[in-house]
Design a protein around this motif. Structure first.
Motif, PDB file in Angstrom:
ATOM      1  N   ARG A   3       0.746  -1.182  -0.091  1.00  0.00           N
ATOM      2  CA  ARG A   3       0.044   0.051   0.069  1.00  0.00           C
ATOM      3  C   ARG A   3       0.727   1.294  -0.212  1.00  0.00           C
ATOM      4  N   ALA A   4       1.818   1.269   0.711  1.00  0.00           N
ATOM      5  CA  ALA A   4       2.959   2.535   1.078  1.00  0.00           C
ATOM      6  C   ALA A   4       3.748   2.727  -0.045  1.00  0.00           C
ATOM      7  N   SER A   5       4.239   1.776  -0.776  1.00  0.00           N
ATOM      8  CA  SER A   5       5.320   1.854  -1.742  1.00  0.00           C
ATOM      9  C   SER A   5       4.854   2.435  -3.007  1.00  0.00           C
ATOM     10  N   LYS A   6       5.692   3.209  -3.691  1.00  0.00           N
ATOM     11  CA  LYS A   6       5.315   4.009  -4.825  1.00  0.00           C
ATOM     12  C   LYS A   6       5.416   2.910  -6.034  1.00  0.00           C
ATOM     13  N   SER A   7       6.279   1.782  -5.788  1.00  0.00           N
ATOM     14  CA  SER A   7       6.521   1.045  -6.847  1.00  0.00           C
ATOM     15  C   SER A   7       5.233   0.091  -7.420  1.00  0.00           C
ATOM     16  N   LYS A   8       5.110   0.106  -8.612  1.00  0.00           N
ATOM     17  CA  LYS A   8       4.103  -0.429  -9.455  1.00  0.00           C
ATOM     18  C   LYS A   8       4.158  -2.086  -9.361  1.00  0.00           C
ATOM     19  N   SER A   9       5.442  -2.425  -9.028  1.00  0.00           N
ATOM     20  CA  SER A   9       5.644  -3.891  -9.153  1.00  0.00           C
ATOM     21  C   SER A   9       4.822  -4.774  -8.210  1.00  0.00           C
ATOM     22  N   MET A  10       4.667  -5.940  -8.423  1.00  0.00           N
ATOM     23  CA  MET A  10       3.849  -6.964  -7.687  1.00  0.00           C
ATOM     24  C   MET A  10       4.784  -8.017  -6.829  1.00  0.00           C
ATOM     25  N   THR A  11       6.057  -7.629  -6.970  1.00  0.00           N
ATOM     26  CA  THR A  11       7.137  -8.776  -6.654  1.00  0.00           C
ATOM     27  C   THR A  11       7.686  -8.314  -4.961  1.00  0.00           C
ATOM     28  N   TYR A  12       7.533  -9.197  -4.172  1.00  0.00           N
ATOM     29  CA  TYR A  12       8.057  -9.170  -2.778  1.00  0.00           C
ATOM     30  C   TYR A  12       9.116  -9.886  -2.554  1.00  0.00           C
ATOM     31  N   VAL A  13      10.198  -9.408  -2.265  1.00  0.00           N
ATOM     32  CA  VAL A  13      11.457 -10.031  -2.210  1.00  0.00           C
ATOM     33  C   VAL A  13      11.567 -10.752  -0.718  1.00  0.00           C
ATOM     34  N   VAL A  14      11.826 -12.018  -0.406  1.00  0.00           N
ATOM     35  CA  VAL A  14      11.769 -12.633   0.861  1.00  0.00           C
ATOM     36  C   VAL A  14      13.349 -13.232   1.164  1.00  0.00           C
ATOM     37  N   ASP A  15      13.995 -12.800   2.259  1.00  0.00           N
ATOM     38  CA  ASP A  15      15.168 -13.615   2.548  1.00  0.00           C
ATOM     39  C   ASP A  15      14.893 -15.053   2.584  1.00  0.00           C
ATOM     40  N   ALA A  16      15.701 -15.719   2.017  1.00  0.00           N
ATOM     41  CA  ALA A  16      15.674 -17.322   2.382  1.00  0.00           C
ATOM     42  C   ALA A  16      15.739 -17.830   3.551  1.00  0.00           C
ATOM     43  N   ASP A  17      16.298 -17.124   4.574  1.00  0.00           N
ATOM     44  CA  ASP A  17      16.837 -17.383   5.993  1.00  0.00           C
ATOM     45  C   ASP A  17      15.547 -17.079   6.920  1.00  0.00           C
ATOM     46  N   THR A  18      14.439 -16.801   6.182  1.00  0.00           N
ATOM     47  CA  THR A  18      13.093 -16.581   6.916  1.00  0.00           C
ATOM     48  C   THR A  18      12.635 -17.742   7.695  1.00  0.00           C
ATOM     49  N   LEU A  19      12.067 -17.733   8.916  1.00  0.00           N
ATOM     50  CA  LEU A  19      11.334 -18.735   9.433  1.00  0.00           C
ATOM     51  C   LEU A  19      10.336 -19.465   8.545  1.00  0.00           C
ATOM     52  N   PRO A  20      10.513 -20.922   8.511  1.00  0.00           N
ATOM     53  CA  PRO A  20       9.728 -21.447   7.571  1.00  0.00           C
ATOM     54  C   PRO A  20       8.226 -21.262   7.571  1.00  0.00           C
ATOM     55  N   GLN A  21       7.698 -21.184   8.913  1.00  0.00           N
ATOM     56  CA  GLN A  21       6.306 -20.891   9.315  1.00  0.00           C
ATOM     57  C   GLN A  21       5.767 -19.674   8.742  1.00  0.00           C
ATOM     58  N   THR A  22       6.657 -18.310   8.841  1.00  0.00           N
ATOM     59  CA  THR A  22       6.281 -17.311   8.480  1.00  0.00           C
ATOM     60  C   THR A  22       6.290 -17.291   6.879  1.00  0.00           C
ATOM     61  N   LEU A  23       7.227 -17.954   6.182  1.00  0.00           N
ATOM     62  CA  LEU A  23       7.336 -18.177   4.680  1.00  0.00           C
ATOM     63  C   LEU A  23       5.851 -18.839   4.330  1.00  0.00           C
ATOM     64  N   ALA A  24       5.214 -19.648   5.056  1.00  0.00           N
ATOM     65  CA  ALA A  24       4.074 -20.225   4.651  1.00  0.00           C
ATOM     66  C   ALA A  24       2.848 -19.360   4.710  1.00  0.00           C
TER      67      ALA A  24
END
Length: 934
Positions: A152-173
């Motif tokens: 909502r807050a970003s001015k980017s028109k992109s629909m891509t969200y980059v996620v750290d691969a070392d994120t907690l697996p349940q959070t990723l789910a």
């Protein structure tokens, strides 16, 4: 006496009196007259016969004994912690805290609001950001909300969200569940492998420390993200932030995470208070609840909910989130943990945790075992090619659970409860000896800034001081331990002590959500039995208790419908019909599930307008995914057209979602899964006695018919196509013993009696008050369901006395107000529940009649429209004992209105609060003591 007789307030004689007042000979006759025969069920629930309180505790002891309490060193966002006894006894086990309602009436919620302001201050200080909300449902939910906030807050028109691969697996789910319906493309990036970020993206999610334990310097990544217009979220461990540089100090826009390790038990996954904090400029986009500082009628500082109060009911499908609750009780515990330990105490705990991790890493390295990362806080990942399973098994033999990452890696997480003996046992499992200390490479990231500098965090370190502080705050609040909370739609009934007792048993409190299955047999049995009982009560085929709030139950149910249509090649079905009277969360949940909301009108009686319904079905027949209806209706009426509504939607290929918010009017008499519904969510914190805790915890199980079973939420750690809506497989499992105990002690007959009595009390109040205030809606034979709506609009038009004036005046009479202006502006919705006895019901009725008399005094010109007991309510002790009194009514009328017990008077700590001032002058952290002196 049976438990049901203790749970249900009115005894047999009182019920007879009440039935006579409304013209019925028995509860069964009343229910036959109230409930449409088309949905009326005349069977008996196939549940065990009622057990006594003693028998129920014995059964739960036997179930709990099947859980094996071990030393968990699994980590992954869940840690052992010591709940200070003064907090355990005086918050978690104290009905003054756990039976309170959401602080929508701030004048009688000042204690809770202060505790939540402490929570917000704790979070902003530790994260280095400017504003935090008053808690989220869990870490996974908080991170998902951060993602949509960034969009909502970003001015980017992109629909891509980059996620750290070392994120907690349940959070990723959870991120995957939330992203897919909204068309967001998640891209995982391995920061260790220095994988390139995409050319354009609207947001970046970083885990700090990572799931592997690695602590990385993210400053350059954050700078690069900002350079191309993306917002950055850092999911940070708050205890680690006492030693590590704060996210705000390295440029993060948002921080999210959990406060579980601040004194909140593991509970097999919950409930725990998540947190969400933002930099300056984003505070008005923050989802959830936000406590702010305003002033009362005398100009004194006072706390209130700011900005987002019931946003879903105002903005509906345009709401930024479906979250309408928080985890208040757990946030209070976490905030008090910080108050009790203070900045130095928290840092000492963090150092002890870190030093144990250093000892592990140093000894492993000295013993020839490779450690994956040289910078870490509490989690050490060891590389043991081909030996990982063997090491984990060896540790389990010693009573310690480690995390099996894969066949070659094992993670070990230290926490507040870790001892030298635990470290030695873990090293032995690796086949290593010694106590060498590693040189942790995180020193350049060490924190140098101060935190928790407000005096509250340095004032209550003795138990005496802490005990008195907690008592002082609870005395400022009004909860069910003081009196009736007659809130429509919220079912503030008894939360029996026997139901609450098992929650703090170690066998339930101290189980990690990812503990080995061999350790959790008791929990699995409890969950399976509870799901089976809930399915029987509702007439559905399957239930999942994973959703940890009603809003998440809604989302899970709608995602099940979405999955079902897609499995049949009908992904184009995306229209969700929602009556105009529906709970606001319904529309917000539908949007989150990727659906388009189409509103169906209601008629003058508050029922779904069937003509408009058929017109909308005809218009959207090929796109129709579902209809969401609340039953009984949001207006507190058993609508007679519900079966026809279900049939019409089914004929058009849609599914029927019945919101279970009002199930307290159905249990034992009607079953949604049998009268045409396909899916419902239930509120265990309403119908099934989990206490509201001042605005959370809650549980919102989702129940479905057989064809939707495969689309129920799945374990977030299990691979597959299923979605997960909570970070733990069974959500807030730690409080499920409450509802299990309620059902076990009530039995089928007690449950039906409770429903009948709830309907009786609502109709009794309606009958007693009808000549004083119009009752807005009624169904069969002029009866309401379990709640009634009192229409104050004619009185307001004639006198200027508003619904707010009546609500605040009720405080002077010793009551929490009913639900204000929902679902109809200018009205009060009253739900007495089955737990209030005749004396309390009559006390409320008498107060409402006396208030009508006061309104008549205003109408007659005896009291001016702008200076009367209603306009000036509530009255504090300070106000009525002031040296000067210039009002045209006596002090006795102000402070001790008719019927108030002078020996047990509740005095609100502040006068009426100026909400608009608080929103214009937003302050959402602890004000200085000088603010109160002024």
């Amino acid at each position: 006496m049976t438990f049901a007789n203790r749970h249900i307030g009115p005894d047999t004689d009182e019920q007879t009196h009440m039935l006579k007042a409304i013209g019925y000979a028995s509860l069964d006759a009343l229910m036959d007259a109230a409930i449409p025969e088309v949905i009326r069920w005349h069977g008996s629930l196939n549940l065990p016969a009622a057990a006594s309180e003693e028998e129920t505790i014995a059964e739960l002891r036997a179930i709990a004994s099947q859980n094996r309490v071990t030393t968990s060193m699994i980590g992954l966002g869940y840690y052992g912690t010591h709940t200070p006894a003064v907090i355990k006894r005086n918050v978690l086990e104290n009905p003054a805290w756990y039976t309170a309602y959401t602080p929508y009436q701030p004048e009688i919620s000042q204690g809770r609001l202060e505790a939540l302001l402490n929570f917000q201050t704790m979070v902003t200080d530790l994260t280095g950001l400017t504003t935090a909300n008053a808690s989220m449902l869990d870490e996974g939910t908080a991170v998902a909300e951060a993602m949509t906030l960034a969009k909502r807050a970003s001015k980017s028109k992109s629909m891509t969200y980059v996620v750290d691969a070392d994120t907690l697996p349940q959070t990723l789910a959870i991120l995957r569940t939330r992203a897919e319906p909204l068309g967001i493309d998640l891209q995982l990036v391995d920061l260790d492998a220095a994988e390139a970020l995409p050319g354009e993206y609207f947001g970046l999610h970083l885990q700090y420390p990572g799931a592997s334990g690695a602590v990385r310097d993210h400053a350059q990544l954050i700078e690069a993200a900002h350079a191309q217009g993306a917002l950055v979220t850092v999911a940070a461990d708050l205890l680690a932030l006492t030693l590590l540089r704060a996210p705000g100090e390295i440029g993060a826009d948002i921080a999210a995470g959990t406060t579980q390790r601040f004194g909140v038990p593991l509970g097999f996954g919950g409930p725990h208070a998540g947190y969400l904090a933002v930099r300056a400029g984003l505070e008005r986009s923050l989802p959830g609840r936000l406590v702010g500082v305003s002033k009362d009628a005398d100009g004194a500082p006072a706390y209130r909910l700011a900005l987002q109060t019931r946003e879903q009911h105002i903005r509906r499908e345009k709401a930024t989130s479906n979250i309408c609750t928080a985890q208040v009780l757990l946030a209070v515990m976490a905030s008090m943990y910080a108050v009790y330990h203070g900045p130095a105490g928290l840092r000492e705990i963090a150092k002890r945790v870190h030093n144990h991790a250093l000892t592990l890493a140093g000894s492993l390295t000295a013993g020839g075992v490779e450690v994956a990362h040289n910078a870490f806080f509490d989690t050490v990942t060891a590389v043991v090619p081909g030996r990982a399973t063997e090491v984990v098994a060896a540790a389990a033999t010693a009573g310690i659970d480690l995390r099996l990452v894969d066949g070659d890696r094992v993670s070990v997480a230290t926490d507040e409860t870790t001892t030298d003996a635990h470290v030695a046992a873990v090293l032995q499992a690796f086949g290593v000896r010694g106590t060498a200390v590693a040189d942790c490479g995180a020193k350049p990231l060490a924190r140098t800034s101060e935190y928790l500098t407000h005096p509250v965090f340095s004032s209550h370190h003795s138990e005496t001081s802490m005990l008195r502080y907690l008592r002082k705050l609870s005395d400022r609040d009004y909860a069910l331990d003081r009196g009736m909370i007659p809130l429509g739609s919220c079912t503030m009934k008894l939360n029996a002590t026997t139901e609450m007792e098992p929650v703090t048993w170690p066998e339930f409190a101290n189980i990690h959500p990812y503990a080995p299955a061999a350790n959790t047999a008791g929990y699995e049995r409890l969950v399976a039995t509870l799901e089976e009982w809930l399915a029987e009560i509702t007439g559905y085929d399957a239930v999942s208790v994973q959703p940890n709030a009603g809003s998440q139950g809604e989302l899970a149910g709608l995602l099940a419908i979405r999955g079902y249509h897609r499995s049949r090649g009908e992904a184009h079905r995306d229209v969700c019909l929602i009556p105009s009277s529906a709970h606001g969360t319904n529309a917000a949940s539908a949007v989150m599930a990727g659906m388009r909301v189409v509103v169906v009108a209601c008629d003058d009686l508050g029922n779904v307008d069937m003509t408009d319904l058929h017109a909308k079905i005809d218009r959207f027949k090929d796109q129709l995914a579902a209809i969401m209806v609340t039953y009984p209706s949001t207006h507190g009426v058993y609508e007679t057209s519900i079966a026809d509504l279900c049939a019409a939607v089914h004929e058009a290929g849609g599914q029927v979602y019945v919101d279970g918010a009002n199930l307290n009017a159905l249990v034992g008499f009607a079953r949604p899964g049998k009268f045409g519904a396909d899916v419902s969510h239930l509120n265990l914190h309403k119908t099934f006695c989990i206490p509201h805790g001042g605005g959370g915890p809650g549980v919102g199980p989702v129940a479905v018919r057989a064809h939707l079973t495969e689309f129920l939420p799945g374990d977030p750690l299990e691979p597959g196509e299923h979605h997960a809506v909570s970070a733990a497989a069974h959500g807030s499992a730690g409080i499920l013993p409450i509802s299990w105990a309620y059902l076990r002690m009530m039995g089928p007959d007690g449950l039906a009696a409770a429903t009948g009595t709830a309907v009786l009390t609502a109709n009794y109040v309606a009958a007693r008050l009808r000549e004083h205030y119009p009752v807005l809606y009624a169904g069969n034979n002029g009866l309401v369901a379990h709640e009634c709506i009192l229409d104050l609009r004619p009185l307001t038009k004639a006198t200027g006395v508003s619904v707010d004036d009546v609500a605040k005046r009720l405080i002077d009479y010793g009551f929490h107000a009913p639900t204000m202006s929902f679902p109809v502006a200018g009205t009060l919705m009253v739900e007495p529940t089955e737990s209030e006895d005749l004396a309390e019901l009559d006390r409320f009725v008498a107060a409402m009649i006396a208030i009508k008399g006061e309104i008549d005094q205003v109408a007659a010109g005896v009291w001016p429209a702008k200076d009367n007991p209603l306009a000036n309510a509530p009255h504090t002790a300070s106000a009525v004992t002031a040296d000067e009194w210039e009002h045209p009514y006596p002090r006795s009328v102000a402070g001790f209105p008719e019927g108030v017990d002078r020996t047990a008077k509740y005095w609100p700590p502040v006068r009426r609060i100026d909400g608009a001032y608080g929103d214009r002058n937003l302050v959402c952290s602890c004000p200085s003591p000088e603010a109160f002196e002024d």
